[in-house]
Each structure stands twice: as C-alpha cells, then as structure tokens.
Design an enzyme around this catalytic site. Structure first.
Site, PDB file in Angstrom:
ATOM      1  N   HIS A   1       0.830  -1.208   0.000  1.00 23.10           N
ATOM      2  CA  HIS A   1       0.000   0.000   0.000  1.00 23.10           C
ATOM      3  C   HIS A   1       0.867   1.262   0.000  1.00 23.10           C
ATOM      4  CE1 HIS A   1      -3.678   2.341   1.117  1.00 23.10           C
ATOM      5  NE2 HIS A   1      -2.768   3.149   1.651  1.00 23.10           N
ATOM      6  N   GLU A   2       1.775   1.328   0.944  1.00 24.96           N
ATOM      7  CA  GLU A   2       2.614   2.531   1.056  1.00 24.96           C
ATOM      8  C   GLU A   2       3.563   2.640  -0.146  1.00 24.96           C
ATOM      9  OE1 GLU A   2       1.637   4.640   3.082  1.00 24.96           O
ATOM     10  OE2 GLU A   2       0.493   3.408   4.491  1.00 24.96           O
TER      11      GLU A   2
ATOM     12  N   HIS B   1       1.783   4.426  -2.831  1.00 23.50           N
ATOM     13  CA  HIS B   1       1.843   5.886  -2.640  1.00 23.50           C
ATOM     14  C   HIS B   1       3.203   6.424  -3.096  1.00 23.50           C
ATOM     15  CE1 HIS B   1      -1.905   6.741  -0.602  1.00 23.50           C
ATOM     16  NE2 HIS B   1      -1.685   5.887   0.378  1.00 23.50           N
TER      17      HIS B   1
ATOM     18  N   GLU C   1      -4.728   7.657  -3.131  1.00 25.47           N
ATOM     19  CA  GLU C   1      -5.222   6.401  -2.561  1.00 25.47           C
ATOM     20  C   GLU C   1      -5.528   5.381  -3.667  1.00 25.47           C
ATOM     21  OE1 GLU C   1      -4.793   6.220   0.512  1.00 25.47           O
ATOM     22  OE2 GLU C   1      -5.884   4.450   1.172  1.00 25.47           O
TER      23      GLU C   1
HETATM   24 ZN    ZN Z   1      -3.116   5.251   1.801  1.00 28.78          ZN
END
Ligand code: ZN
Length: 496
Positions: free
Chosen positions: A265-266, A269, A295
């Site tokens: 997830h990170e 980003h 996101e």
């Molecule tokens: Zn996030």
C-alpha cells in the site's frame, strides 16, 4: 516570459523546498529521533509552519496572480502555466479566506481534540470527548461559511481534501455502491466467508517478513535507491522530493497480512510520488492531484494487484520457501485466507468488500453533522444505527464504535470519502489499463509488473495536477467516475 509568472513560479518552488524540509524532519520525528529531541523538533516544525504560512499568504501572490489571470498564459486551460495559475489561485484563496482567529481556534481545537481522544478512547469515555468534538464541529461549520459554498456547507470542507468534489457528487457514486455491496455480501460463497485464516496467524518471524516485503515492493517497482522502509506504529509514506519517497510499516509476527499488504500500500503511494514530473517539481503541475487519486495508487497495488491469485502464483513459492508456517498450505487456501470477507466493527481491519460500507456511513454521518441535521450528542446512537443497518452488527462500546477513528478528533471532517473514492478510481483506472495492456493477470503470474507501472506513470503520475480528479478519470478512461468498475471487480473476484 511573463515576469509576474516567473516570480510566482520561483516563490512556489522555494515554498515547496521549505515544505519538503518540513516533511523530512517530520519523517525523522516519527522514525529515528532520539527521545530527548522532541521538544526541539516541535519548535523547528513550528518555525517552518510559520514561514510557509507567511509565504502562502504573501499579498504579492494575490497581486501577481491578478496580473497573469486572463492573459495569454491562461488561454489553454491545460497548459503548464494555466494549470499552475489555476491551482495557485485556489491555494491562495483557501489560505486567505479563513480569518486568522478562526485558523488559530481550529488548530487549537484539533490538537486538543486529538489529545483527549487518545487519552479517553481506551477508557471508552465518550462523555469527556463529546464537548471537544462539539467544539470542532462548530468551528468546521464556521470554516465552511468562511470558505463559501453553493449547495451545502459540507462541500467546501470536502474540497479541502478532494479538490472539486461535492457532497452530491460523492452521494451519487456511493448510493449504487452501497446498495450493490449489501446485495453482494449475501452472495459471497463460504470459501471467502469462512476460509481457514489460521494459516496467516501462525508464526511469521519479523526479519523474514521484512525481507519478503522488501523483495515484493522492489519487484513491483518501488526503487529502494529512491526510498526506504522503516518501522512506525502508524504506517505512512512521505514524498520528500524527486528521488526520495519513503515508506514505513509495522510487523505482527502472528498476522502475516499486516506488514505485507501495508508495505504494498505505502509503496503504491511512494511510486506515485516518484512518478511525478520532476521538471515541474515545486509547482502544482508537478504535484499529486488529490488524496483520492493518491489512494487509488496505493489501493491498486495493495488489492487489485497484491491480493490476486495471479500475484501469488508468482510470489507464493518464494513465500513457502521463506516461511515454514506455510509448509503444506496450498496456494488456493492461502489466497482465500488473505481475502476473507466478513462484516466487522473496525474500519482499518475491514476487507475489500465491507470497507466501503464503513466509509459510506461515516460520510453520511459527517455530512449530517455539518448540515445541522445531526447533533454530536446524538452521534453515538446514529453510529450504532448505521452499523446495524450496513453491517448487521452492534458495537459493544464507544471505543470500537463511534470513537474508533482519529479523523474527527483531529478536525478532519470531509476526509473519509477519499478512501472509497480511491477504491473507485483504482478500479476504473485498472479496467482501462487492462483494456490497453491486455492480460495483466498473466503478467503478474510471471512477476511482470513493469507494464502496469509504466501505464500508471504515463497516464496518471506524469500528469501531476494538470487535471482535477474527476477530469483526470474522464481523460484517462473516457468515462465519468462510476461505481460499476469497482462492483464488477468485486463481483468477479468473490462471486465469479
Ligand atoms: Zn493510503
């Protein structure tokens, strides 16, 4: 070149350097700072915040903006100059519309609210928290009035997090998503409702998890020569600048998904930050568009890529080799365990399907609070009603009910919708990427992630803030934002 524009660009870039320094020392504050360094760090951050605020509200910005607006420079609305002028104007107006007194009161109430929330939540003490939240809601209504709006006071608050978005716009995509999700839940077969999750709660040594997460993040395209992976209680990513986008994670030796999917997830980003056009750094044309678009990138790598069977066809043999806990566990059993769907009370622990229900009812509640249709004193009951209606559950207490999230206590009203908007954008972008690139799953199964990343770079990352989110999705996919892409994806995955 226009002198006023040059001045604005140089001013923007210099302020961006200050912001970048602030991000770096804030990252350090959360990772490696020695225990005794906190007071000095807080003072450093306060000075930087003051300098940045002075520069953001410098009257010359307004003067020079009025010199370039309506000139040749803004003739082509998507040109670099027009985009920068548009976004500088937006920021300047936001920064100067809020009276100083209100800004100070908001900062103070948010800081107090969060401190009190941290303290009283474990004790389940809503009574103590309530007046602090009431104060925040009052001030947020004042902020909405100061910013101005056409339809309803929630709009300008939402726009602070998601540029150009409105409550009515969100409601229009959330309504079909909500109905269809509740129906979908009833159709999901037992293999996803009741898989053997004991598989992923066995012992997964921390150092091995780290090694495995790093290898996977690197494989999907996160460049460790431009990043770092460290440990914090609350994982985050921070884009310091070109060639420097860092991430953090946290480990649970008895719950494999936490660190692994958190890292993906990170990394999503961070890859967005690293894909921004470097030549435009420090001006809006080189900045991320919005929280929801950000996101969309993290959720895509975490879920639409990382939780697929194809992804694990590639990674599972290495996982089995690394973790003795997975010995004798089939790929399919593992896949189902990491994709369990089950209504639960806590948003951050929710699965891909029910997660959006958590967001939709929070949006409905905070919209009603700001409209004045709901009083803070009635919030716990309204919360419990929603949880029953949406998830068929009853929160046993406030701590795991209305007080579970940090957002409202810190004054972040209007933030929640960006999470589900992110899921919606992710699914719609992903559908288009598949249309353009062909069999993505076949690529994932071979460990090939570069084509998808290249597609994202070209179509989304390289755009910076050229388009507002709703315009970006239209330009990239040729369609308005719609719930059906996410719904089709969830149906295809869980019902078949
Ligand atoms: Zn996030």
């Amino acid at each position: 070149m226009n002198e006023a524009y040059q001045w604005l660009a140089a001013h923007s870039r210099e302020t961006a350097y200050l912001r970048s320094i602030k991000k770096l020392i804030a990252w350090d504050q959360r990772t490696f700072i020695p225990e005794k360094g906190h007071a000095h760090r807080a003072a450093q951050l306060a000075v930087l915040a003051k300098l940045i605020h002075e520069r953001d509200t410098d009257p010359r910005v307004g003067e020079y903006l009025s010199k370039v607006e309506g000139t040749e420079l803004t003739r082509e609305p998507e040109s670099t100059e027009a985009v920068n002028i548009r976004e500088w104007r937006r920021a300047f107006d936001l920064n100067t519309k809020i009276p100083q007194e209100l800004a100070v009161a908001l900062t103070k109430a948010s800081a107090e609210g969060q401190t009190v929330w941290e303290k009283v939540r474990p004790a389940n003490d809503w009574q103590t928290f309530q007046p602090y939240l009431e104060r925040i809601v009052t001030l947020k209504k004042e902020q909405a009035a100061a910013l101005g709006y056409d339809a309803e006071p929630y709009d300008p608050l939402l726009d602070l997090y998601e540029v150009g978005e409105t409550a009515a716009g969100v409601a229009a995509v959330f309504a079909p998503l909500r109905e269809a999700t509740i129906r979908l839940l009833e159709e999901i077969p037992d293999e996803f409702r009741r898989p053997d999750t004991g598989i992923i709660t066995r012992h997964f040594p921390r150092d091995l998890q780290e090694k495995f997460s790093r290898a996977a993040a690197a494989r999907i395209g996160y460049d460790f020569a431009a990043g770092r992976l460290d440990v914090t209680a609350h994982p985050f990513s921070t884009g310091v600048g070109p060639g420097d986008a860092r991430i953090t994670t946290r480990y649970d030796e008895h719950f494999f998904p936490m660190a692994f999917f958190g890292t993906l997830h990170e990394a999503g980003h961070a890859m967005y930050n690293l894909g921004l056009p470097e030549e435009h750094w420090g001006t809006p044309r080189g900045e991320p568009v919005s929280l929801a678009i950000h996101e969309s990138q993290s959720r895509m790598w975490e879920n639409l890529v990382g939780r697929t069977l194809a992804f694990w066809q590639y990674f599972y043999p290495a996982a089995q080799e690394m973790f003795p806990a997975l010995e004798g566990v089939s790929l399919e059993a593992f896949y189902r365990a990491i994709n369990r769907v089950e209504p639960s009370l806590i948003r951050v622990e929710a699965d891909e399907v029910t997660y959006n229900l958590h967001i939709i009812f929070r949006f409905e509640l905070e919209r009603a609070l700001i409209k004045g249709d709901l009083e803070v004193s009635d919030l716990p009951e309204a919360w419990n009603d929603k949880v029953r209606e949406f998830l068929g559950l009853t929160p046993p207490d406030y701590a795991d009910g209305v007080m579970q999230d940090v957002h409202w206590s810190g004054g972040h009203i209007g933030y929640f919708p960006t999470y589900t908007l992110g899921n919606l954008y992710a699914a719609q972008f992903f559908a288009k990427a598949r249309e353009d690139l062909g069999g993505l799953e076949e690529m994932f199964a071979r460990g090939e992630f570069a084509p998808l990343l290249a597609w994202l770079r070209e179509n989304i990352h390289a755009q910076g803030s050229r388009y507002r989110p709703r315009d970006l999705v239209r330009v990239v996919t040729g369609k308005e934002l719609e719930a059906r892409y996410l719904l089709d994806y969830l149906k295809g995955k869980f019902v078949g």
